[in-house]
Design a protein around this motif. Sequence first.
Motif, PDB file in Angstrom:
ATOM      1  N   ASN A  40       0.795  -1.231   0.000  1.00 39.81           N
ATOM      2  CA  ASN A  40       0.000   0.000   0.000  1.00 39.81           C
ATOM      3  C   ASN A  40       0.826   1.279   0.000  1.00 39.81           C
ATOM      4  N   THR A  41       1.846   1.324  -0.795  1.00 41.97           N
ATOM      5  CA  THR A  41       2.681   2.522  -0.825  1.00 41.97           C
ATOM      6  C   THR A  41       2.251   3.474  -1.940  1.00 41.97           C
ATOM      7  N   GLU A  42       1.445   2.957  -2.858  1.00 36.77           N
ATOM      8  CA  GLU A  42       1.040   3.716  -4.033  1.00 36.77           C
ATOM      9  C   GLU A  42      -0.009   4.785  -3.712  1.00 36.77           C
ATOM     10  N   LEU A  67     -14.077   1.891  -0.266  1.00 40.23           N
ATOM     11  CA  LEU A  67     -14.738   0.605  -0.012  1.00 40.23           C
ATOM     12  C   LEU A  67     -13.806  -0.320   0.756  1.00 40.23           C
ATOM     13  N   THR A  68     -14.397  -1.078   1.634  1.00 43.14           N
ATOM     14  CA  THR A  68     -13.616  -1.896   2.562  1.00 43.14           C
ATOM     15  C   THR A  68     -12.923  -3.074   1.884  1.00 43.14           C
ATOM     16  N   ARG A  69     -11.778  -3.413   2.425  1.00 45.25           N
ATOM     17  CA  ARG A  69     -11.032  -4.590   1.970  1.00 45.25           C
ATOM     18  C   ARG A  69     -11.601  -5.841   2.639  1.00 45.25           C
ATOM     19  N   GLY A  70     -11.533  -6.961   1.950  1.00 45.08           N
ATOM     20  CA  GLY A  70     -11.940  -8.232   2.568  1.00 45.08           C
ATOM     21  C   GLY A  70     -13.268  -8.757   2.055  1.00 45.08           C
ATOM     22  N   LYS A  71     -13.822  -9.712   2.782  1.00 43.66           N
ATOM     23  CA  LYS A  71     -15.016 -10.446   2.375  1.00 43.66           C
ATOM     24  C   LYS A  71     -16.222  -9.529   2.222  1.00 43.66           C
ATOM     25  N   ALA A  82      -4.393  10.216  -1.872  1.00 37.83           N
ATOM     26  CA  ALA A  82      -4.706   9.131  -0.937  1.00 37.83           C
ATOM     27  C   ALA A  82      -4.029   7.836  -1.361  1.00 37.83           C
ATOM     28  N   GLN A  83      -4.070   6.873  -0.460  1.00 35.47           N
ATOM     29  CA  GLN A  83      -3.490   5.559  -0.719  1.00 35.47           C
ATOM     30  C   GLN A  83      -4.548   4.476  -0.570  1.00 35.47           C
ATOM     31  N   PHE A  84      -4.276   3.313  -1.160  1.00 39.12           N
ATOM     32  CA  PHE A  84      -5.019   2.120  -0.787  1.00 39.12           C
ATOM     33  C   PHE A  84      -4.366   1.628   0.506  1.00 39.12           C
ATOM     34  N   THR A  85      -5.182   1.127   1.406  1.00 45.74           N
ATOM     35  CA  THR A  85      -4.672   0.756   2.729  1.00 45.74           C
ATOM     36  C   THR A  85      -5.180  -0.621   3.137  1.00 45.74           C
ATOM     37  N   ASP A  86      -4.881  -1.014   4.346  1.00 47.06           N
ATOM     38  CA  ASP A  86      -5.406  -2.271   4.877  1.00 47.06           C
ATOM     39  C   ASP A  86      -6.928  -2.225   4.980  1.00 47.06           C
ATOM     40  N   HIS A  87      -7.482  -1.018   5.079  1.00 47.16           N
ATOM     41  CA  HIS A  87      -8.944  -0.867   5.226  1.00 47.16           C
ATOM     42  C   HIS A  87      -9.645  -0.547   3.915  1.00 47.16           C
ATOM     43  N   THR A  88      -8.893  -0.022   2.966  1.00 43.03           N
ATOM     44  CA  THR A  88      -9.482   0.447   1.713  1.00 43.03           C
ATOM     45  C   THR A  88      -8.881  -0.294   0.529  1.00 43.03           C
ATOM     46  N   SER A  89      -9.726  -1.043  -0.193  1.00 42.97           N
ATOM     47  CA  SER A  89      -9.197  -1.771  -1.358  1.00 42.97           C
ATOM     48  C   SER A  89      -9.724  -1.224  -2.671  1.00 42.97           C
TER      49      SER A  89
END
Length: 76
Positions: free
Chosen positions: A8-10, A26-30, A48-55
């Motif tokens: 998630n560095t981009e 939108l949330t990451r995961g199932k 902004a970045q994509f993160t563990d919470h945002t996919s």
Amino acid sequence: MEEQEQKNTEYFVIKAKEQGVQVIGLTRGKDTRFHHTEKLDKGEVLIAQFTDHTSAVKVRGKAIVMTKHGVVDTEE
Ligand code: TRP
């Protein structure tokens, strides 16, 4: 650098071309759901970045979206 550190560095950039452009995370995961809506005024820029919470990100309204894949204009 380890693989974990490179995640998630981009960054992506969104520039609003009209009042009230919405950038929706939108949330990451199932479970895929909206978790945040950012409103941009005309000319405002969000970096902004994509993160563990945002996919995924949804952009509503006229805007320019810049990513490493290129530049996309939401306007037809
Ligand atoms: N707290 C959110 C996160 O870390 C903030 C965020 C990052 C965000 N990138 C986003 C919100 C893109 C909306 C759109 O995931």
